[in-house]
Motif scaffolding. Structure first.
Motif, PDB file in Angstrom:
ATOM      1  N   GLN A  20      26.173  46.575  39.683  1.00 16.19           N
ATOM      2  CA  GLN A  20      27.573  46.268  39.388  1.00 16.19           C
ATOM      3  C   GLN A  20      27.698  45.059  38.461  1.00 16.19           C
ATOM      4  OE1 GLN A  20      30.132  48.150  40.104  1.00 16.19           O
ATOM      5  NE2 GLN A  20      28.991  49.613  41.361  1.00 16.19           N
ATOM      6  N   TRP A  76      36.067  47.860  47.568  1.00 15.49           N
ATOM      7  CA  TRP A  76      35.104  48.959  47.393  1.00 15.49           C
ATOM      8  C   TRP A  76      35.263  49.897  48.577  1.00 15.49           C
ATOM      9  CZ3 TRP A  76      31.914  50.533  43.518  1.00 15.49           C
ATOM     10  CH2 TRP A  76      30.976  51.525  43.811  1.00 15.49           C
ATOM     11  N   ASP A  80      34.972  55.086  46.649  1.00 12.14           N
ATOM     12  CA  ASP A  80      34.203  54.461  45.565  1.00 12.14           C
ATOM     13  C   ASP A  80      32.711  54.753  45.724  1.00 12.14           C
ATOM     14  OD1 ASP A  80      36.347  53.260  44.173  1.00 12.14           O
ATOM     15  OD2 ASP A  80      36.380  51.587  45.583  1.00 12.14           O
ATOM     16  N   ALA A 387      29.651  47.743  49.642  1.00 13.86           N
ATOM     17  CA  ALA A 387      30.887  46.988  49.412  1.00 13.86           C
ATOM     18  C   ALA A 387      30.595  45.512  49.175  1.00 13.86           C
ATOM     19  CB  ALA A 387      31.840  47.158  50.597  1.00 13.86           C
ATOM     20  N   TYR A 390      29.053  44.992  45.761  1.00 12.39           N
ATOM     21  CA  TYR A 390      30.070  45.119  44.707  1.00 12.39           C
ATOM     22  C   TYR A 390      30.912  43.851  44.612  1.00 12.39           C
ATOM     23  CZ  TYR A 390      34.353  46.510  42.329  1.00 12.39           C
ATOM     24  OH  TYR A 390      35.417  46.559  41.471  1.00 12.39           O
TER      25      TYR A 390
END
Length: 396
Positions: A20, A76, A80, A387, A390
């Motif tokens: 990311q 997130w 996603d 998550a 991210y």
């Protein structure tokens, strides 16, 4: 080369963070002590990798702050995760209770997605690399490490600790994150093995051991939680999904309750049978619901050879207690060797829920299993890893 961040740990959180960050044009370097990235991903789900759960919300997570994960899960989402993996050829097949596994693919393919993207975006992953020390000089983090028998030092303005928890030491698990946090006076919520089999010793040990290999659909509960899934009897105690789930809510010395016939009432079944088949033996009735071996073992608690018409009121009450309120007091658990995750970890009060940055160590972020966020069995812990990776990437 100038790096925007140094990521320690090439597990699920660290890899997602690196990718990311790459999407945002940030350069990172990932330091991994194992000989390949994603070691724990590769063994998850028996090598099939239950990479998320379609029903994941904050409610399936254990933390001293039950609301902490909400911000990360808004940034997130499960959708996603699904979309991310579909973009790179991994489509989810739902198995049980919302669990998503890669359809026609496996854990290696999941790791390859990250490895390929890191290579494509020139995000460096150094394996077989041991971190020696971390210093903060003038607002930058200086990490000394050993790789290929050589000691080197790198510096970056941001540091990401994504080294996981204590489970499965043979896969390289260490207390690196916890030691680093303690060194810098960050509070640690008491840690323990979670999603772990439970052991039975003493006078009940032989009874459980004789049932090794038997699996029964049950409702397993205590004062904090309840799960309806299979339990598995083993020669040392209890395992299976329902036991792994309740283990995260269990403490040594506590009892758990097992309903051996959830969603049915054994007294109602007996009452109905008495009207038409009162002369059948209790064992014959129970064999409809359990293996013969399991029914025979229940003979310790009830008169299996009696006809159901001849059962006394007291015997009926004992039967109800055994079937619906089977009490077990585990001696302990199988420890970090057999645990899937760690309960507890770095106190969420030490971190910003929006960025996962340490409140005491500017520019230092913690994500994944080392944080006091523990998910249920079934892809939830991966969802937290994705998550948190991210979220950190957006802020380094």
């Amino acid at each position: 080369m100038a790096y925007d961040a140094i990521i320690i740990g090439a597990g699920a959180c660290g890899l997602m963070c690196a990718v990311q960050a790459g999407f945002l044009g940030k350069k990172v370097i990932v330091l991994e002590k194992n000989d390949k990235p994603g070691a724990k991903i590769l063994i998850s789900g028996g090598g099939r990798c239950n990479y998320t759960n379609i029903g994941a919300t904050h409610e399936q997570f254990i933390s001293a702050n039950e609301h902490f994960v909400k911000s990360a899960f808004k940034q997130w989402t499960v959708e996603d995760s699904i979309s991310f993996f579909e973009t790179y050829g991994i489509y989810g097949a739902e198995k049980t209770l919302g669990q998503l596994f890669p359809e026609g693919k496996n854990a290696k393919d999941v790791v390859n997605v990250f490895a390929s993207l890191c290579e494509e975006m020139e995000q460096q992953i150094l394996c077989n690399t041991a971190v020696i020390s971390i210093d903060n000089n003038g607002g930058a983090y200086q990490v000394a490490y050993r790789s290929n028998n050589k000691e080197k030092t790198i510096t970056a303005p941001k540091l990401v600790i994504a080294t996981g928890g204590l489970p499965i030491p043979k896969m390289g698990a260490t207390d690196f994150a916890l030691k680093f946090a303690r060194k810098h006076a960050l509070n640690i919520v008491e840690t323990a093995p979670a999603l772990v089999p439970l052991t039975i010793t003493g006078k009940d040990e032989a009874w459980f051991a004789q049932l090794s290999g038997n699996s029964v659909f049950c409702r397993v509960s205590n004062d904090e939680a309840s799960f309806e899934e299979n339990i598995l009897f083993t020669h040392w105690g209890l395992s299976g999904p329902a036991i792994l789930q309740i283990s995260s809510y269990w403490r040594r010395g506590q009892e758990i309750n097992i309903d051996l016939l959830p969603n049915q009432n054994i007294l109602n079944i007996l009452s109905a049978e008495r009207q038409h088949h009162g002369r059948i033996q209790l064992s014959t009735l129970l064999n409809r619901f359990y293996t013969k071996k399991f029914t025979d073992a229940l003979g310790k608690f009830m008169p299996l050879n009696k006809t159901i018409a001849d059962l006394s009121k007291a015997e009926m009450e004992d039967l109800e207690q055994t079937i619906h309120y089977f009490k077990v007091k585990p001696a302990g658990d199988k420890g970090y060797d057999k645990a899937e995750v760690m309960r507890g970890g770095i106190d969420t009060n030490e971190l910003s829920s929006k960025t996962l940055e340490s409140k005491k160590l500017a520019g230092c972020y913690f994500g994944g299993e080392c944080v006091d966020v523990t998910g249920w069995l079934g892809g939830y812990n991966f969802q937290w890893a994705w998550a948190s990776g991210y979220v950190i990437a957006q802020n380094i």
